[in-house]
Design a protein around this motif. Sequence first.
Motif, PDB file in Angstrom:
ATOM      1  N   CYS A  27      29.479  38.380  34.357  1.00 20.68           N
ATOM      2  CA  CYS A  27      30.184  38.873  33.156  1.00 20.68           C
ATOM      3  C   CYS A  27      31.646  38.457  33.154  1.00 20.68           C
ATOM      4  O   CYS A  27      32.316  38.475  32.126  1.00 20.68           O
ATOM      5  CB  CYS A  27      30.071  40.397  33.064  1.00 20.68           C
ATOM      6  N   CYS A  28      32.132  38.088  34.316  1.00 21.12           N
ATOM      7  CA  CYS A  28      33.557  37.743  34.430  1.00 21.12           C
ATOM      8  C   CYS A  28      33.806  36.245  34.285  1.00 21.12           C
ATOM      9  O   CYS A  28      34.949  35.813  34.266  1.00 21.12           O
ATOM     10  CB  CYS A  28      34.102  38.223  35.764  1.00 21.12           C
ATOM     11  N   ASN A  30      37.718  38.150  30.898  1.00 19.47           N
ATOM     12  CA  ASN A  30      36.835  38.776  29.923  1.00 19.47           C
ATOM     13  C   ASN A  30      36.948  40.290  29.794  1.00 19.47           C
ATOM     14  O   ASN A  30      37.175  40.802  28.720  1.00 19.47           O
ATOM     15  CB  ASN A  30      35.367  38.488  30.290  1.00 19.47           C
ATOM     16  N   CYS A  31      36.686  40.955  30.915  1.00 18.97           N
ATOM     17  CA  CYS A  31      36.360  42.381  30.805  1.00 18.97           C
ATOM     18  C   CYS A  31      37.190  43.294  31.698  1.00 18.97           C
ATOM     19  O   CYS A  31      38.157  42.870  32.324  1.00 18.97           O
ATOM     20  CB  CYS A  31      34.881  42.551  31.144  1.00 18.97           C
ATOM     21  N   TYR A  72      41.275  33.463  38.637  1.00 22.88           N
ATOM     22  CA  TYR A  72      41.698  33.473  37.233  1.00 22.88           C
ATOM     23  C   TYR A  72      42.754  32.430  36.900  1.00 22.88           C
ATOM     24  O   TYR A  72      43.735  32.250  37.634  1.00 22.88           O
ATOM     25  CB  TYR A  72      42.154  34.877  36.831  1.00 22.88           C
ATOM     26  N   MET A 123      36.324  44.519  34.456  1.00 22.43           N
ATOM     27  CA  MET A 123      36.219  44.145  35.866  1.00 22.43           C
ATOM     28  C   MET A 123      37.229  43.040  36.180  1.00 22.43           C
ATOM     29  O   MET A 123      37.827  43.022  37.259  1.00 22.43           O
ATOM     30  CB  MET A 123      34.797  43.654  36.161  1.00 22.43           C
ATOM     31  N   CYS A 124      37.415  42.144  35.224  1.00 21.81           N
ATOM     32  CA  CYS A 124      38.435  41.102  35.376  1.00 21.81           C
ATOM     33  C   CYS A 124      39.792  41.765  35.547  1.00 21.81           C
ATOM     34  O   CYS A 124      40.598  41.360  36.382  1.00 21.81           O
ATOM     35  CB  CYS A 124      38.499  40.213  34.138  1.00 21.81           C
TER      36      CYS A 124
HETATM   37 CU   LIG Z   1      35.228  40.450  34.025  1.00 19.09          CU
END
Ligand SMILES: [Cu+2]
Length: 128
Positions: free
Chosen positions: A119-120, A48-49, A101, A51-52
């Motif tokens: 969020c991930c 996603n983001c 992942y 942080m990912c």
């Molecule tokens: Cu993330």
Amino acid sequence: MKKKAIQITLITSLILGGSQLFASNTNAIKSTIVQNDSTVESFKVYGNCGMCKKTIEGALKGEKGINSAVWNKDTKQMEVNFDESKISLDEIKKKIALVGYDTEEYRSTEETYSKLPGCCQYDRPEKK
Ligand SMILES: [Cu+2]
């Protein structure tokens, strides 16, 4: 006098020709080395983001044979530059799955995925 001039030209062209040969030889050796220790592959990694991105890239950082690893959060494309004699593309994808992942080939475990920050937790590809 004229004869001497011709001799000089001959010698000069011999030297020039010789150094050209030498130059093209070193070029050939260089390009082989570059090809041997750097293969570039692009593939999709679900995520996603930002942080990912840190986690995905962090999975490969400092690993043997990895020259660089960059994941793009917009396209979800991972570009890895690596040395095939030290690490394989499969091993790279397994390492990414180990940190949570998915790729098309290797799926992370439910347990590892569920430990990712909220969020991930990306939409996972369907199970095959
Ligand atoms: Cu993330």
